[in-house]
Design a protein around this motif. Structure first.
Motif: not given
Length: 152
Positions: A52-62, A73-79
């Motif tokens: 799942v793209s970080k931008s999509e996750l950023q939107e949902k977490i928002g 919202i800062f997202m990083f280190g996804f594995r």
């Protein structure tokens, strides 16, 4: 420490027209008052999908944390786990823009569109450094000035 467990589910329609469920879970939630942020681990369960793209996750977490601006919202280190279907990463949600700019490293600010990305390749930077080493003494300042003038 406040322990909080949130789960958020939604569906995505893929190119074949099938509805694929995506579930976002947060764990190890900490309200960091000193750095004016909330920080937590994000687990994304996405069966039948590569990731799942970080931008999509950023939107949902928002939406989940009721954040007004997405660039807080800062997202990083996804594995992605071996075999797929599940990814884990880290998320920071800042209270305001000033705190984000103060505490986040420059490269993450650049990814979020809050800072300017570095110009030039690594090789160009090294070549420039080595050219500067060859000029010595009084002429060094003049050479730097000329180089800057030619760059503009």
């Amino acid at each position: 420490h406040i322990v909080k467990f949130d789960s958020y589910s939604y569906q995505i329609i893929n190119m074949a027209g099938e509805k694929l469920p995506v579930q976002i879970r947060t764990r190890k939630f900490i309200r960091n008052a000193l750095l004016a942020r909330r920080q937590f681990v994000v687990d994304v369960i996405h069966p039948g999908r590569a990731n799942v793209s970080k931008s999509e996750l950023q939107e949902k977490i928002g939406q989940l944390f009721k954040v007004s601006e997405m660039n807080l919202i800062f997202m990083f280190g996804f594995r992605t786990v071996f075999g797929g279907g599940r990814s884990t990463g880290f998320c920071l949600v800042y209270d305001d823009l000033d705190a984000a700019k103060k505490f986040e490293p420059k490269h993450r600010l650049a990814r979020n569109g809050l800072a300017k990305k570095r110009e030039g390749s690594r090789k160009q930077i090294k070549e420039k450094k080595n050219r500067a080493k060859k000029v010595w003494g009084l002429g060094r300042r003049i050479a730097r000035h000329k180089a800057k003038k030619n760059a503009d």
